[in-house]
Motif scaffolding. Sequence first.
Motif, short mmCIF file in Angstrom:
data_model
loop_
_atom_site.label_atom_id
_atom_site.label_comp_id
_atom_site.label_asym_id
_atom_site.label_seq_id
_atom_site.Cartn_x
_atom_site.Cartn_y
_atom_site.Cartn_z
N ALA A 1 0.85 -1.19 0.00
CA ALA A 1 0.00 0.00 0.00
C ALA A 1 0.88 1.23 0.00
N GLY A 2 0.35 2.32 -0.48
CA GLY A 2 1.11 3.56 -0.45
C GLY A 2 0.32 4.72 -1.02
N ALA A 3 0.68 5.91 -0.54
CA ALA A 3 0.10 7.15 -1.07
C ALA A 3 0.75 7.46 -2.40
N ALA A 4 -0.02 8.04 -3.30
CA ALA A 4 0.49 8.36 -4.64
C ALA A 4 -0.06 9.71 -5.09
N GLU A 5 0.50 10.18 -6.19
CA GLU A 5 0.01 11.39 -6.85
C GLU A 5 -0.11 12.57 -5.89
N SER A 6 0.98 12.90 -5.25
CA SER A 6 1.04 14.06 -4.35
C SER A 6 0.07 13.93 -3.18
N GLY A 7 -0.37 12.71 -2.89
CA GLY A 7 -1.30 12.48 -1.79
C GLY A 7 -2.75 12.51 -2.21
N GLY A 8 -3.03 12.52 -3.49
CA GLY A 8 -4.41 12.53 -3.95
C GLY A 8 -5.13 11.22 -3.77
N LEU A 9 -4.38 10.15 -3.52
CA LEU A 9 -4.99 8.84 -3.34
C LEU A 9 -4.01 7.91 -2.65
N TYR A 10 -4.54 6.80 -2.18
CA TYR A 10 -3.66 5.70 -1.81
C TYR A 10 -4.16 4.43 -2.45
N LEU A 11 -3.23 3.52 -2.68
CA LEU A 11 -3.52 2.23 -3.28
C LEU A 11 -3.19 1.16 -2.26
N ALA A 12 -4.02 0.15 -2.14
CA ALA A 12 -3.79 -0.94 -1.20
C ALA A 12 -4.43 -2.21 -1.73
N ARG A 13 -4.02 -3.34 -1.21
CA ARG A 13 -4.65 -4.62 -1.52
C ARG A 13 -5.65 -4.94 -0.42
N GLY A 14 -6.85 -5.29 -0.82
CA GLY A 14 -7.85 -5.71 0.16
C GLY A 14 -7.56 -7.12 0.64
N THR A 15 -8.32 -7.58 1.59
CA THR A 15 -8.13 -8.94 2.11
C THR A 15 -8.40 -9.99 1.04
N ASP A 16 -9.15 -9.61 0.01
CA ASP A 16 -9.41 -10.53 -1.10
C ASP A 16 -8.31 -10.49 -2.15
N GLY A 17 -7.27 -9.67 -1.92
CA GLY A 17 -6.15 -9.58 -2.85
C GLY A 17 -6.35 -8.57 -3.97
N ARG A 18 -7.53 -7.97 -4.03
CA ARG A 18 -7.80 -7.00 -5.09
C ARG A 18 -7.26 -5.62 -4.73
N ARG A 19 -6.85 -4.89 -5.75
CA ARG A 19 -6.34 -3.54 -5.54
C ARG A 19 -7.50 -2.61 -5.19
N ARG A 20 -7.25 -1.79 -4.19
CA ARG A 20 -8.22 -0.80 -3.74
C ARG A 20 -7.64 0.58 -3.97
N GLU A 21 -8.42 1.47 -4.50
CA GLU A 21 -8.00 2.84 -4.75
C GLU A 21 -8.87 3.76 -3.89
N ASN A 57 0.82 10.38 -17.63
CA ASN A 57 -0.31 11.26 -17.32
C ASN A 57 -1.67 10.61 -17.58
N ALA A 58 -1.76 9.80 -18.60
CA ALA A 58 -3.04 9.18 -18.93
C ALA A 58 -3.51 8.22 -17.85
N TYR A 59 -2.61 7.79 -16.99
CA TYR A 59 -2.95 6.81 -15.96
C TYR A 59 -3.11 7.44 -14.58
N ARG A 60 -2.90 8.74 -14.48
CA ARG A 60 -3.03 9.44 -13.20
C ARG A 60 -4.48 9.75 -12.91
N ARG A 61 -4.83 9.75 -11.63
CA ARG A 61 -6.20 10.00 -11.22
C ARG A 61 -6.41 11.43 -10.73
N GLY A 62 -5.49 11.95 -9.92
CA GLY A 62 -5.75 13.22 -9.25
C GLY A 62 -4.85 14.36 -9.61
N ASP A 63 -3.58 14.09 -9.90
CA ASP A 63 -2.69 15.20 -10.23
C ASP A 63 -2.29 15.13 -11.70
N VAL A 64 -1.62 16.17 -12.14
CA VAL A 64 -1.10 16.25 -13.50
C VAL A 64 0.40 16.38 -13.38
N ALA A 65 1.14 15.61 -14.16
CA ALA A 65 2.60 15.65 -14.11
C ALA A 65 3.15 16.20 -15.41
#
Length: 199
Positions: A1-21, A57-65
């Motif tokens: 898990a980790g924060a990304a995009e200047s803190g606009g989101l975090y990504l983690a794996r749920g208990t089912d192994g799926r990625r959570r945004e 950039n096409a894959y970013r959710r919250g910030d622009v790089a």
Amino acid sequence: AGAAESGGLYLARGTDGRRREVLHAPREVVDRDRAEVLAVARELLARHPSLAEASDNAYRRGDVALDWCEEVEPAAPAGVGAVSADLRGAGFAARASSVHVNAWAGDFDKAPMALRCLRECWGIEAAQAQAQWLFVGDAPNDASMFEAFPLSVGVANIGPALPASVELDHAKVMPMGDNVHISGYPRWPQQGSDRSDTI
């Protein structure tokens, strides 16, 4: 898990192994805000051709790089500063990393999102994390993390870019490329490296 995009989101794996945004705001707000930032950023790129949209950039959710030296020839510091200032003048947050200018709309940053991630994913409260965890950073966009975590290590180029509120122990700021060993932890030398410094 980790924060990304200047803190606009975090990504983690749920208990089912799926990625959570987990976004800092509802998706429709994030999408609207990012579209506004992107429109202004593209106008600025027309005036500052030494920078380019980052290839991810096409894959970013919250910030622009905006790439100023990752996949383009390094832009002059004055150009990087001008783009950052123009983005802030348009009402957005903007901060340079070691390769991009990151811009966003909204009230978020790396440290609050990292602390939220620790709390929501592992039940670790801010005070515990700040007392026991070490943060390692390499760019001005890490400023909120340096402020939030008293135990921090930065590469040598970070000092001039940090806010005055961050106190540096220059004995612990290592030159870029050095292999750093933190007392009490195993040594993992860089491939081909035969030295390690202890802090």
